[in-house]
Design an enzyme around this catalytic site. Structure first.
Site, PDB file in Angstrom:
ATOM      1  N   CYS A 128       0.966  -0.928   0.236  1.00 35.03           N
ATOM      2  CA  CYS A 128      -0.177   0.051  -0.253  1.00 35.03           C
ATOM      3  C   CYS A 128       0.623   1.286   0.069  1.00 35.03           C
ATOM      4  CB  CYS A 128      -1.212  -0.054   1.336  1.00 35.03           C
ATOM      5  SG  CYS A 128      -1.881   1.448   1.246  1.00 35.03           S
ATOM      6  N   CYS A 129       2.045   1.422   0.922  1.00 35.79           N
ATOM      7  CA  CYS A 129       3.206   2.303   0.907  1.00 35.79           C
ATOM      8  C   CYS A 129       3.706   2.554  -0.352  1.00 35.79           C
ATOM      9  CB  CYS A 129       4.358   1.963   1.824  1.00 35.79           C
ATOM     10  SG  CYS A 129       3.086   3.015   4.117  1.00 35.79           S
ATOM     11  N   CYS A 209      -1.393   8.285   6.943  1.00 35.15           N
ATOM     12  CA  CYS A 209      -3.203   7.593   6.434  1.00 35.15           C
ATOM     13  C   CYS A 209      -3.392   7.531   8.138  1.00 35.15           C
ATOM     14  CB  CYS A 209      -2.351   6.544   5.281  1.00 35.15           C
ATOM     15  SG  CYS A 209      -1.854   7.595   4.016  1.00 35.15           S
ATOM     16  N   CYS A 212      -3.733   4.009   9.266  1.00 36.06           N
ATOM     17  CA  CYS A 212      -2.520   3.311   9.623  1.00 36.06           C
ATOM     18  C   CYS A 212      -2.039   3.989  10.743  1.00 36.06           C
ATOM     19  CB  CYS A 212      -0.865   3.228   8.263  1.00 36.06           C
ATOM     20  SG  CYS A 212      -1.868   1.837   7.561  1.00 36.06           S
ATOM     21  N   CYS A 235       7.240   3.835   5.806  1.00 34.93           N
ATOM     22  CA  CYS A 235       6.640   3.497   5.125  1.00 34.93           C
ATOM     23  C   CYS A 235       7.392   3.178   3.328  1.00 34.93           C
ATOM     24  CB  CYS A 235       5.670   5.609   4.312  1.00 34.93           C
ATOM     25  SG  CYS A 235       6.484   6.887   3.539  1.00 34.93           S
TER      26      CYS A 235
END
Length: 243
Positions: A128-129, A209, A212, A235
Site C-alpha cells: 500500500c505504501c 494515513c 495506519c 513507509c
C-alpha cells in the site's frame, strides 16, 4: 560552516559535490544553513522539499520559506489522508507564503489494478505504501537533483544515525533537521507562532494515513501510533532509494 562550491547551473549529478563531502561540510550547520547550501548546490529548479504536512512539518517549511518560499514542495496525497491534514496543508501554504506546493497522487491505473477494494493497507501495508507513496514520490522527484526532508535522529529506529546529507541514487538527499532536538523544534513553533496540526491536541503525535495512524499514549515513542501492532516503522520513501 565550511565553504561549498556552488553548482547552481549544473544539472549533472557527477558535477555536484559528493554526499560525503557535503555531509562533512554541513554536519554542524544550522537547518537554515543546510537548506541554503542545498539551494546553492543545485539551484531552485533542481531542489524539492518533501513534506507530509504532519505534526512537525511546519518547522522545516518555516525554515525553508525563510530561505526561499519558492522552493518546490512535494506533498503525497495518498487518498487515505485525514481531512485535517489536507486543511493543515492549505493553512501552512497561506501562513508561510509557500509558492510552489505540488500535491502528488497515486496513479489511478495502479490503484485500480492493485487496490480496487481499498483494503491493501490491511493485507499488505508495505505494498500500500509502495503504490501510494514510494512510486508517486519517485515519479515526482524525477526533475530534481536533490531533495530536503524533515527526519530527525531523535525519532529513533532507522532514523537514529541519519547523516545531514546522503546519497539517494542519482540525487542528493538533505536532512536539515538531523541534529535538532525536540526542544529546538518546539522553540521554532513558539518563536514563529506557527499553527499546530489540528490532530496534535487530541493525542496524534505523528500523523500519516488514516487506517495506519492512531493516538500515542503518554510515555510512548512519538511514532508509536504509526502502523501500530506491526513491525513496520517506515513507509518506504526513506528506506528505498528514489532512483
Amino acid at each position: 560552516m565550511n565553504a561549498i562550491s556552488p553548482q547552481v547551473s549544473s544539472t549533472s549529478v557527477s558535477a555536484l559535490p559528493s554526499a560525503d563531502e557535503l555531509d562533512r561540510a554541513l554536519r554542524d550547520a544550522s537547518p537554515a544553513e543546510i537548506v541554503a547550501a542545498a539551494l546553492k548546490t543545485v539551484g531552485r529548479e533542481k531542489l524539492a522539499l518533501v513534506s507530509s504536512f504532519g505534526t512537525e512539518s511546519a518547522t522545516l517549511l518555516k525554515v525553508m520559506a525563510d530561505v526561499d518560499p519558492a522552493i518546490p514542495v512535494i506533498f503525497l496525497d495518498t487518498g487515505w489522508l485525514f481531512e485535517e491534514t489536507l486543511a493543515y496543508r492549505d493553512t501552512l501554504i497561506a501562513t508561510l507564503g509557500l509558492k510552489d506546493v505540488r500535491s502528488i497522487k497515486p496513479a489511478e491505473e495502479t490503484l485500480a489494478r492493485e487496490d480496487a477494494d481499498r483494503d491493501l493497507w490491511f493485507s499488505d501495508p508495505d505494498a500500500c505504501c509502495r503504490i501510494r507513496k514510494v512510486e508517486p514520490l519517485a515519479r515526482a522527484l524525477k526533475p530534481f537533483s536533490a531533495w530536503l526532508n524533515g527526519r530527525k535522529r531523535f525519532q529513533g529506529n532507522a532514523r537514529a544515525d541519519i547523516p545531514v546529507v546522503e546519497d539517494d541514487g542519482v540525487r542528493l538527499k538533505f536532512n536539515p533537521f538531523a541534529n535538532v532536538s525536540r526542544e529546538e523544534l518546539e522553540a521554532i513553533f513558539v518563536r514563529a507562532k506557527l499553527p499546530r496540526h489540528p490532530l496534535a491536541a487530541s493525542g496524534f503525535l505523528s500523523v500519516g494515513c488514516m487506517p495506519c495512524t492512531s493516538r500515542t499514549a503518554e510515555g510512548e515513542d512519538e511514532r508509536a501510533g504509526r502502523w501500530r501492532g506491526r513491525a513496520k516503522t517506515e513507509c518506504g520513501i526513506h528506506t528505498m532509494k528514489t532512483s
